[in-house]
Motif scaffolding. Structure first.
Motif, short mmCIF file in Angstrom:
data_model
loop_
_atom_site.label_atom_id
_atom_site.label_comp_id
_atom_site.label_asym_id
_atom_site.label_seq_id
_atom_site.Cartn_x
_atom_site.Cartn_y
_atom_site.Cartn_z
N HIS A 189 2.64 9.00 10.06
CA HIS A 189 3.58 7.97 9.43
C HIS A 189 4.77 8.61 9.74
CE1 HIS A 189 1.02 5.34 6.48
NE2 HIS A 189 0.26 6.51 6.80
N LEU A 239 -0.61 8.80 -4.47
CA LEU A 239 0.14 8.09 -3.61
C LEU A 239 1.18 7.36 -4.30
CD1 LEU A 239 -0.18 6.62 -1.16
CD2 LEU A 239 -1.89 4.88 -2.04
N LEU A 287 4.12 9.69 -3.75
CA LEU A 287 4.29 9.81 -2.47
C LEU A 287 5.25 8.69 -1.78
CD1 LEU A 287 2.31 10.84 0.60
CD2 LEU A 287 3.05 8.62 0.58
N LEU A 288 4.73 7.57 -2.56
CA LEU A 288 5.61 6.17 -1.77
C LEU A 288 6.90 6.27 -2.40
CD1 LEU A 288 2.65 3.71 -2.01
CD2 LEU A 288 3.65 4.71 -0.06
N LEU A 329 8.92 8.57 -0.43
CA LEU A 329 9.26 8.18 0.89
C LEU A 329 10.64 7.18 0.66
CD1 LEU A 329 5.95 7.16 2.45
CD2 LEU A 329 7.23 9.44 2.73
N ASP A 383 0.21 -0.70 5.32
CA ASP A 383 -0.24 0.45 4.32
C ASP A 383 0.43 0.31 2.84
OD1 ASP A 383 2.74 0.77 4.53
OD2 ASP A 383 2.65 2.57 5.98
N GLY A 384 0.72 1.54 2.21
CA GLY A 384 1.02 1.43 0.73
C GLY A 384 -0.17 1.40 -0.03
N HIS A 407 -4.65 0.44 6.44
CA HIS A 407 -5.27 1.14 5.72
C HIS A 407 -5.98 0.70 4.58
CE1 HIS A 407 -1.82 3.97 6.71
NE2 HIS A 407 -2.21 4.77 5.74
N GLU A 437 -8.55 4.01 0.67
CA GLU A 437 -8.20 5.13 0.31
C GLU A 437 -7.92 4.85 -1.08
OE1 GLU A 437 -3.94 5.51 1.22
OE2 GLU A 437 -4.18 7.75 1.11
N HIS A 478 -7.69 5.71 7.11
CA HIS A 478 -8.76 6.61 5.88
C HIS A 478 -10.22 5.76 5.88
CE1 HIS A 478 -5.27 8.57 4.55
NE2 HIS A 478 -4.65 7.59 4.23
N SER A 511 -4.83 15.31 3.60
CA SER A 511 -4.09 14.06 2.85
C SER A 511 -4.84 13.58 1.40
CB SER A 511 -3.62 12.97 3.65
OG SER A 511 -3.59 11.90 2.99
N LEU A 528 -3.81 14.02 -2.28
CA LEU A 528 -3.42 12.54 -3.06
C LEU A 528 -4.35 12.20 -4.02
CD1 LEU A 528 -1.73 10.50 -0.34
CD2 LEU A 528 -0.76 12.29 -1.96
N ASP A 574 -1.64 12.30 8.67
CA ASP A 574 -1.14 11.11 7.71
C ASP A 574 0.37 11.58 7.70
OD1 ASP A 574 -1.36 9.04 6.28
OD2 ASP A 574 -2.28 9.98 4.53
N ASP A 575 0.74 12.42 6.79
CA ASP A 575 2.42 12.78 6.47
C ASP A 575 2.44 14.12 6.71
OD1 ASP A 575 3.33 10.08 5.43
OD2 ASP A 575 1.52 10.34 4.21
N1 ADE Z 1 2.37 5.77 3.63
C1 ADE Z 1 2.39 7.00 3.92
N2 ADE Z 1 1.32 7.55 3.54
C2 ADE Z 1 0.39 6.79 2.85
C3 ADE Z 1 -0.87 6.63 2.54
N3 ADE Z 1 -1.65 8.00 2.75
N4 ADE Z 1 -1.35 5.58 2.24
C4 ADE Z 1 -0.69 4.67 2.13
N5 ADE Z 1 0.53 4.52 2.46
C5 ADE Z 1 1.11 5.62 3.13
#
Ligand code: ADE
Ligand code: ZN
Length: 339
Positions: free
Chosen positions: A24, A56, A59-60, A63, A169-170, A200, A203, A224, A251, A255, A281-282
């Protein structure tokens, strides 16, 4: 008696030709570029530039806070360039980068300018580091059907060669409902307009989310997808349709999707012949890099050069690079594995 094999060494792992397909842009914003004093403190504690993410949702929110500070084209250009630079340092010759416009409020209604700024960074990255990049522009699970269709129309009108795919995603609402029926028309329109598709799933949703991503969204790759392990019929679907999973083990541990790396289902998924690639992932949020992900997996699962080579192969074969680039990376990998 089978002897334990030594893990491949760092130099071999770093040099292994790869492609990263689950990365991402939002997870590539360096903390040093942010201004907590001006923007207000982050929504989660941060230690040494690494946010402490309880899951998660945290994390969102992080972001939204971090990307919400990025207003200038040169910032995006720099972030994109650094993606290519890090990819090269990790042996990756191609990256598919997911970008979700909902996290970037300064660019709302200005997606073409956003893509241009990123494109400038990726172009410089390609010429300096021989790393190609494509964008997977992402919907967020909470968006409406109309918003999803609108994004696809913007992408198709733009027709920018940097944009390869539509993504989503999300948070899939903890498996209660992924609302795939709401997004099916947007994905159908994207496919008809020539965009690739990834999603996505598996997950924050269970195996059912994975089945729906394949059957309702036409996803060609699943980001995932690890909870497919919960349903043998979904595993059979992934195998028969040859849908790869873009797995991000660290990740998943950080998470809380799996308790420990040792318990990660990637090993069982591979035993069932599901094709898996390894990804970060991030990376800047977790303080990791791609070579480290290969090393940690080798150590945790007892993998040697064959397994790591196969995982690199899946990344390269499933990436959205132009066909000739994919072929040349694949040839590079074959030569590395059988010199
Ligand atoms: N956006 C950034 N990382 C994510 C993740 N692991 N799952 C869903 N959305 C994301
Ligand atoms: Zn992701």
């Amino acid at each position: 008696m089978e002897m334990p094999r030594p893990a491949p060494d760092e130099k071999w792992i770093r040099g292994l030709p790869k492609a990263e397909v689950h990365l991402h842009l939002e997870g590539c914003v360096p903390y040093g570029l942010l201004e907590p004093a001006a923007a207000g403190s982050p929504p989660v504690p941060v230690e040494d530039g690494i946010p402490l993410l309880a899951g998660l949702s945290a994390l969102l929110s992080y972001l939204d806070w971090s990307c919400g500070q990025m207003s200038r084209g040169e910032q995006l250009e720099r972030i994109a360039y650094a993606v290519a630079e890090r990819a090269r340092a990790n042996g990756a010759g191609h990256v598919d980068v997911i970008v979700n416009p909902t996290h970037w409020p300064h660019w709302r209604g200005r997606l073409p300018a956003m893509v241009d700024a990123l494109d400038a960074g990726f172009r410089a990255g390609e010429s300096d580091h021989d790393v190609t990049s494509k964008l997977c522009v992402s919907l967020k699970r909470t968006q409406s059907k109309a918003e999803a269709l609108e994004l696809v129309e913007v992408l198709l009108d733009l027709g920018h060669p940097r944009v390869a795919a539509l993504s989503i995603d999300g948070n899939e609402e903890d498996g209660r409902a992924s609302h795939n029926e709401r997004f099916a028309p947007a994905f159908e329109r994207a496919a008809a307009g020539g965009l690739r598709r990834c999603a996505h799933a598996g997950e924050s949703s269970g195996a059912r989310g994975v089945r729906e991503a394949v059957e309702m969204l036409g996803a060609e790759r699943i980001d995932h997808g690890i909870r497919s392990i919960e349903d043998p019929s979904v595993i059979a679907l992934l195998v028969s349709e040859e849908i790869p999973l873009d797995v991000c083990p660290t990740s998943n541990v950080l998470l809380g999707v799996v308790p420990t790396l040792a318990e990660h289902p990637i090993r069982r998924l591979r035993e069932h012949k599901v094709r898996c690639s390894l990804n970060t992932d991030d990376p800047l949020l977790y303080g990791i890099d791609l070579a480290g992900e290969f090393r940690r997996s080798a150590e945790a699962f007892g993998w040697g050069t064959d397994e790591l080579g196969e995982m690199a192969r899946v990344g390269i074969e499933s990436c959205f690079a132009e066909e000739d680039r994919r072929r040349s990376l694949s040839a590079e990998l074959s030569a590395y594995l059988s010199p």
